[in-house]
Scaffold this active site. Structure first.
Site, PDB file in Angstrom:
ATOM      1  N   HIS A  37      38.323   1.218 -51.914  1.00 56.01           N
ATOM      2  CA  HIS A  37      37.675   0.152 -51.135  1.00 56.01           C
ATOM      3  C   HIS A  37      38.549  -1.085 -50.991  1.00 56.01           C
ATOM      4  O   HIS A  37      38.054  -2.196 -50.940  1.00 56.01           O
ATOM      5  CB  HIS A  37      36.301  -0.205 -51.728  1.00 56.01           C
ATOM      6  CG  HIS A  37      35.275   0.845 -51.413  1.00 56.01           C
ATOM      7  ND1 HIS A  37      34.673   0.946 -50.180  1.00 56.01           N
ATOM      8  CD2 HIS A  37      34.791   1.867 -52.158  1.00 56.01           C
ATOM      9  CE1 HIS A  37      33.834   1.963 -50.180  1.00 56.01           C
ATOM     10  NE2 HIS A  37      33.900   2.558 -51.370  1.00 56.01           N
ATOM     11  N   SER A  70      34.547  27.122 -36.793  1.00 53.35           N
ATOM     12  CA  SER A  70      34.870  26.811 -38.177  1.00 53.35           C
ATOM     13  C   SER A  70      34.222  27.826 -39.104  1.00 53.35           C
ATOM     14  O   SER A  70      32.997  28.020 -39.065  1.00 53.35           O
ATOM     15  CB  SER A  70      34.383  25.407 -38.546  1.00 53.35           C
ATOM     16  OG  SER A  70      34.480  25.252 -39.954  1.00 53.35           O
ATOM     17  N   GLY A 127      32.021  16.651 -47.221  1.00 50.39           N
ATOM     18  CA  GLY A 127      31.214  15.502 -47.636  1.00 50.39           C
ATOM     19  C   GLY A 127      31.337  15.188 -49.109  1.00 50.39           C
ATOM     20  O   GLY A 127      30.518  14.492 -49.677  1.00 50.39           O
ATOM     21  N   SER A 133      36.953  15.562 -43.384  1.00 53.74           N
ATOM     22  CA  SER A 133      36.951  15.203 -41.962  1.00 53.74           C
ATOM     23  C   SER A 133      38.327  14.707 -41.511  1.00 53.74           C
ATOM     24  O   SER A 133      38.813  15.107 -40.453  1.00 53.74           O
ATOM     25  CB  SER A 133      35.858  14.184 -41.650  1.00 53.74           C
ATOM     26  OG  SER A 133      35.894  13.135 -42.572  1.00 53.74           O
ATOM     27  N   GLU A 165      38.091   8.121 -35.620  1.00 54.36           N
ATOM     28  CA  GLU A 165      36.959   8.145 -36.565  1.00 54.36           C
ATOM     29  C   GLU A 165      36.143   6.850 -36.436  1.00 54.36           C
ATOM     30  O   GLU A 165      34.915   6.866 -36.456  1.00 54.36           O
ATOM     31  CB  GLU A 165      37.473   8.329 -38.000  1.00 54.36           C
ATOM     32  CG  GLU A 165      36.354   8.305 -39.009  1.00 54.36           C
ATOM     33  CD  GLU A 165      36.335   9.484 -39.965  1.00 54.36           C
ATOM     34  OE1 GLU A 165      37.201  10.372 -39.880  1.00 54.36           O
ATOM     35  OE2 GLU A 165      35.421   9.503 -40.804  1.00 54.36           O
ATOM     36  N   ASP A 177      42.833   7.730 -45.797  1.00 55.90           N
ATOM     37  CA  ASP A 177      42.673   9.184 -45.780  1.00 55.90           C
ATOM     38  C   ASP A 177      43.627   9.841 -44.779  1.00 55.90           C
ATOM     39  O   ASP A 177      44.366  10.770 -45.117  1.00 55.90           O
ATOM     40  CB  ASP A 177      41.225   9.560 -45.432  1.00 55.90           C
ATOM     41  CG  ASP A 177      40.242   8.938 -46.407  1.00 55.90           C
ATOM     42  OD1 ASP A 177      40.691   8.407 -47.437  1.00 55.90           O
ATOM     43  OD2 ASP A 177      39.035   8.974 -46.131  1.00 55.90           O
ATOM     44  N   TYR A 227      28.657   2.249 -46.802  1.00 58.46           N
ATOM     45  CA  TYR A 227      30.095   1.967 -46.623  1.00 58.46           C
ATOM     46  C   TYR A 227      30.270   0.799 -45.646  1.00 58.46           C
ATOM     47  O   TYR A 227      31.005  -0.156 -45.915  1.00 58.46           O
ATOM     48  CB  TYR A 227      30.794   3.229 -46.100  1.00 58.46           C
ATOM     49  CG  TYR A 227      32.293   3.094 -45.974  1.00 58.46           C
ATOM     50  CD1 TYR A 227      33.129   3.455 -47.022  1.00 58.46           C
ATOM     51  CD2 TYR A 227      32.874   2.602 -44.814  1.00 58.46           C
ATOM     52  CE1 TYR A 227      34.510   3.322 -46.914  1.00 58.46           C
ATOM     53  CE2 TYR A 227      34.252   2.465 -44.693  1.00 58.46           C
ATOM     54  CZ  TYR A 227      35.062   2.838 -45.746  1.00 58.46           C
ATOM     55  OH  TYR A 227      36.432   2.705 -45.634  1.00 58.46           O
TER      56      TYR A 227
HETATM   57  C1  GLA Z   1      36.688   6.491 -47.590  1.00 56.20           C
HETATM   58  C2  GLA Z   1      37.412   5.867 -46.389  1.00 56.20           C
HETATM   59  C3  GLA Z   1      38.754   5.262 -46.805  1.00 56.20           C
HETATM   60  C4  GLA Z   1      38.612   4.347 -48.013  1.00 56.20           C
HETATM   61  C5  GLA Z   1      37.787   5.023 -49.111  1.00 56.20           C
HETATM   62  C6  GLA Z   1      37.501   4.094 -50.256  1.00 56.20           C
HETATM   63  O1  GLA Z   1      37.401   7.598 -48.045  1.00 56.20           O
HETATM   64  O2  GLA Z   1      37.625   6.835 -45.384  1.00 56.20           O
HETATM   65  O3  GLA Z   1      39.336   4.590 -45.712  1.00 56.20           O
HETATM   66  O4  GLA Z   1      38.047   3.117 -47.640  1.00 56.20           O
HETATM   67  O5  GLA Z   1      36.562   5.529 -48.630  1.00 56.20           O
HETATM   68  O6  GLA Z   1      38.677   3.737 -50.891  1.00 56.20           O
END
Ligand code: GLA
Length: 395
Positions: A37, A70, A127, A133, A165, A177, A227
């Site tokens: 985060h 898939s 998930g 994803s 995204e 990610d 989030y």
């Molecule tokens: C998810 C988001 C990332 C990041 C993490 C927390 O994976 O896709 O961008 O913010 O949460 O670190």
């Protein structure tokens, strides 16, 4: 190409023409060792790409049709769209992660002259916090680059996929990610600067420990809205700190703890003080953790992982009962060097460093302790740091 996966792909798609032009992409998942985060606050994070992920068989077509199947969502069957109509449609399910990348590339003027069929088979839990994803998005990105020579670097594709995204799928994620999946390197963790997008590769002394991902097996609840709420809180804190300084604060990670203390009044009033504190302390922990890893000071690395979890629990408030129980189970288990939640939180997975040789005993004990606490059996994956998304050479 693995003959089995080619046959599975061709038969799932039914009438795939030009099967002889099929090619295969491997796109990993990712696990974050420390630094959660703070990617969307321009912070430093320390993820690694996994030796698990999404395999894609892609067959270029001559018409303008896009089709996907898939193996992880067989009940959806073959999902189809048209290159001239790639707008978001929730009925496309997982295929939206492919279409989002195609749509965003088209929007930016990239030339995609014909469609393709894509068959996916993934071995990361969906998930679960290991970025299934983003793994699908980067598989699509690699496929587009290979077919159409669009000239984007791995980093540029990661940014495009992240924008897809954010705007197409509607999740306000940061860059961690997609970029770790794009840039991963076997045997290394990635010290990633989410402001400059520079990646420094830190060798993982995998002869000394194993990386064990543990899933809470607890479905994430309202994860996207929680989030987005956290992102808003951090944004509010950034604005307040700008007012306090009298000049724009571009990234909250650049603020010091002393500055936070001096602005405690307005931060408290807006209810964002603890979110700001996590952001600032987590950045310092990542710097220290990268240093510890370079010095092979695993005990220190483990302590920092625990402090990171505590901060994500108490200050950032994204762990929840299941992740807390899973981390506590690991902390009480011999052979565990460090453990913490990983990724967005709200359920999902923890990441654990386990001393070499202690993997089996530690897994059994963590499972027993966690099940005792919450009545659910966790699931485990031993993972290795792996290369980023790439084409699998034909053989
Ligand atoms: C998810 C988001 C990332 C990041 C993490 C927390 O994976 O896709 O961008 O913010 O949460 O670190």
């Amino acid at each position: 190409m693995d003959e089995m996966i080619r046959i599975a792909a061709i038969s799932a798609m039914g009438d795939t023409d030009h099967a002889d032009r099929a090619f295969e992409v491997m796109s990993p998942g990712r696990v974050n060792l420390i630094g959660d985060h703070i990617d969307y606050s321009g912070g430093l994070v320390l993820p690694m790409a996994l030796d698990r992920g999404t395999r894609a068989v892609v067959v270029p077509r001559t018409d303008r049709t896009l089709r996907g199947f898939s193996a992880n969502f067989p009940s959806l069957g073959v999902v189809a769209a048209d290159l001239d109509r790639t707008e978001y449609d929730p009925s496309h399910g997982w295929f939206s992660y492919v279409l989002g990348v195609v749509h965003t590339a088209l929007e930016r003027g990239h030339d995609i002259p014909h469609g393709f069929d894509i068959y996916l088979d993934g071995n990361i839990p969906k998930g679960g916090g290991l970025s299934s994803s983003a793994s699908v998005e980067m598989a699509a990105a690699m496929a587009l680059e290979h077919m159409f020579d669009l000239g984007l670097t791995a980093t540029q594709w990661a940014v495009l996929a992240k924008d897809a995204e954010n705007k197409y799928v509607g999740v306000a994620c940061g860059i961690m990610d997609q970029l770790s999946i794009a840039r991963g390197r076997a045997g290394h963790a990635i010290l990633m600067d989410c402001e400059s997008l520079d990646c420094d590769f830190v060798p993982m002394p995998v002869q000394d420990f194993s990386v064990l991902v543990a899933s809470t097996n607890y479905p994430r609840q309202l994860a996207d809205s929680a989030y987005n709420d956290r992102r808003l809180a951090v944004e509010t804190a950034r604005r307040i700190m700008g007012e306090h300084r009298g000049e724009t604060v571009t990234h909250l990670v650049d603020v010091t703890l002393e500055e936070l203390a001096a602005a405690a009044g307005p931060l408290d009033e807006a209810g964002v003080a603890s979110f700001a504190r996590h952001t600032v302390t987590e950045q310092a922990r990542v710097e220290a953790a990268a240093e510890a890893l370079r010095a092979r000071d695993l005990a220190r690395f483990g302590r920092l992982m625990r402090e990171s979890h505590d901060s994500l629990r108490d200050d950032f408030q994204v762990t929840g009962r299941h992740l807390d129980a899973l981390a506590a189970a690991a902390w009480a288990t011999p052979g565990v060097i460090g453990a913490r939640m990983t990724g967005a939180g709200f359920g999902g997975c923890s990441v654990n460093l386990i001393a070499k040789g202690a993997e089996d005993a530690a897994t059994t004990e963590i499972a027993a302790r966690y099940e005792d606490a919450v009545g659910i059996r966790p699931e485990f994956f031993l993972v290795n740091p792996a290369d980023g998304a790439h084409l699998i050479p034909d053989h």
